[in-house]
Design an enzyme around this catalytic site. Structure first.
Site, mmCIF file in Angstrom:
data_model
loop_
_atom_site.group_PDB
_atom_site.id
_atom_site.type_symbol
_atom_site.label_atom_id
_atom_site.label_comp_id
_atom_site.label_asym_id
_atom_site.label_seq_id
_atom_site.Cartn_x
_atom_site.Cartn_y
_atom_site.Cartn_z
ATOM 1 N N ILE A 126 61.445 44.720 30.120
ATOM 2 C CA ILE A 126 60.119 44.899 30.735
ATOM 3 C C ILE A 126 60.257 45.145 32.238
ATOM 4 O O ILE A 126 59.462 44.665 33.047
ATOM 5 C CB ILE A 126 59.195 43.686 30.455
ATOM 6 C CG1 ILE A 126 59.874 42.369 30.871
ATOM 7 C CG2 ILE A 126 58.783 43.650 29.004
ATOM 8 C CD1 ILE A 126 58.919 41.175 30.837
ATOM 9 N N SER A 128 59.718 47.769 34.041
ATOM 10 C CA SER A 128 58.593 48.466 34.678
ATOM 11 C C SER A 128 57.471 47.488 35.024
ATOM 12 O O SER A 128 56.778 47.645 36.041
ATOM 13 C CB SER A 128 58.063 49.576 33.769
ATOM 14 O OG SER A 128 57.636 49.057 32.527
ATOM 15 N N TYR A 129 57.302 46.462 34.187
ATOM 16 C CA TYR A 129 56.296 45.424 34.440
ATOM 17 C C TYR A 129 56.639 44.671 35.722
ATOM 18 O O TYR A 129 55.781 44.462 36.591
ATOM 19 C CB TYR A 129 56.253 44.486 33.245
ATOM 20 C CG TYR A 129 55.419 43.246 33.430
ATOM 21 C CD1 TYR A 129 54.031 43.275 33.312
ATOM 22 C CD2 TYR A 129 56.018 42.017 33.695
ATOM 23 C CE1 TYR A 129 53.267 42.127 33.466
ATOM 24 C CE2 TYR A 129 55.266 40.868 33.846
ATOM 25 C CZ TYR A 129 53.893 40.928 33.740
ATOM 26 O OH TYR A 129 53.137 39.782 33.897
ATOM 27 N N TYR A 130 57.897 44.281 35.880
ATOM 28 C CA TYR A 130 58.313 43.569 37.082
ATOM 29 C C TYR A 130 58.232 44.453 38.322
ATOM 30 O O TYR A 130 57.867 43.984 39.405
ATOM 31 C CB TYR A 130 59.730 43.020 36.914
ATOM 32 C CG TYR A 130 59.786 41.747 36.111
ATOM 33 C CD1 TYR A 130 59.224 40.571 36.597
ATOM 34 C CD2 TYR A 130 60.395 41.714 34.861
ATOM 35 C CE1 TYR A 130 59.270 39.397 35.867
ATOM 36 C CE2 TYR A 130 60.448 40.549 34.115
ATOM 37 C CZ TYR A 130 59.890 39.394 34.627
ATOM 38 O OH TYR A 130 59.935 38.230 33.901
ATOM 39 N N LYS A 133 54.603 44.464 39.344
ATOM 40 C CA LYS A 133 54.203 43.199 39.956
ATOM 41 C C LYS A 133 54.817 43.041 41.347
ATOM 42 O O LYS A 133 54.157 42.572 42.281
ATOM 43 C CB LYS A 133 54.611 42.029 39.058
ATOM 44 C CG LYS A 133 53.904 41.983 37.711
ATOM 45 C CD LYS A 133 52.403 41.852 37.873
ATOM 46 C CE LYS A 133 51.700 41.709 36.527
ATOM 47 N NZ LYS A 133 50.219 41.754 36.672
#
Length: 214
Positions: A126, A128-130, A133
């Protein structure tokens, strides 16, 4: 304080709206994307507005008319791809920050994720999520807004305990979404959380005490 909840139909967002509505010092404005969501909230006597994080900054600023603060808990969700994560979790968050500055709304709380500020700990699955954020957090820290960034650990749907660990130190752990929502609402007027980012896990300290001793 009149608080716009961005992502009000999400799992944390729904709980934030509930706790704001139950509080004596704040009132919620739920930002949702679908008319049926707006109608359902209004039947529960909750103010709601229709908007999309892919709208322009000018359009988002109009939604902030009469609002005193923002809690941003929106996310693209686990079923979408990296492109949507960047559009919502990153660009959507930054556009809402810019809209708040444009509308003169100073108080801004962002629900982030534990470890988002530590590249060496990012999960490849994940990433891209981090990334989203990390840069959304940075944008808020570099803005003119009176911000608070809450970085909860692994989110669970267990009942909230009202007891948490809130710290600028780093640890892994979990926390119920219910307690994340309570901490967000408690942080709205807790001065020790102003212009600060902190990690949040389940713990042994009451929420009020935890946010006031950061």
């Amino acid at each position: 304080m009149k608080v716009l909840v961005v992502g009000a139909n999400g799992q944390i967002g729904q709980k934030i709206v509930k706790h704001i509505q139950e509080s004596e010092e704040h009132s919620p404005v739920a930002m949702v994307r679908k008319n049926e969501q707006k109608e359902r909230l209004e039947k529960e006597w909750i103010d709601a507005v229709l908007a999309n994080l892919e709208d322009s900054v000018d359009d988002l600023a109009k939604v902030l008319s009469g609002v005193d603060g923002v809690i941003f808990s929106a996310g693209s969700g686990g079923s979408t791809g990296a492109d949507k994560t960047l559009l919502i979790d990153l660009d959507g968050a930054i556009k809402m920050m810019e809209a708040a500055e444009q509308a003169g709304v100073d108080r801004f709380l962002l629900i982030s994720a534990i470890g988002a500020d530590k590249r060496e700990n990012w999960s490849e699955e994940i990433k891209s999520y981090y990334v989203a954020k990390y840069y959304a957090d940075k944008a808020l820290e570099n803005s003119s807004l009176n911000y608070t960034i809450i970085r909860p650990g692994a989110l669970v749907n267990e009942p909230g305990t009202g007891k948490v660990w809130a710290s600028t130190d780093f640890e892994y752990g979990k926390v119920p979404r219910e307690d994340v929502a309570r901490v967000a609402v408690a942080s709205l007027t807790a001065e020790p959380t102003y212009r600060k980012a902190f990690n949040l896990l389940s713990g042994e300290t009451s929420i009020e005490e935890a946010v006031n001793r950061l």
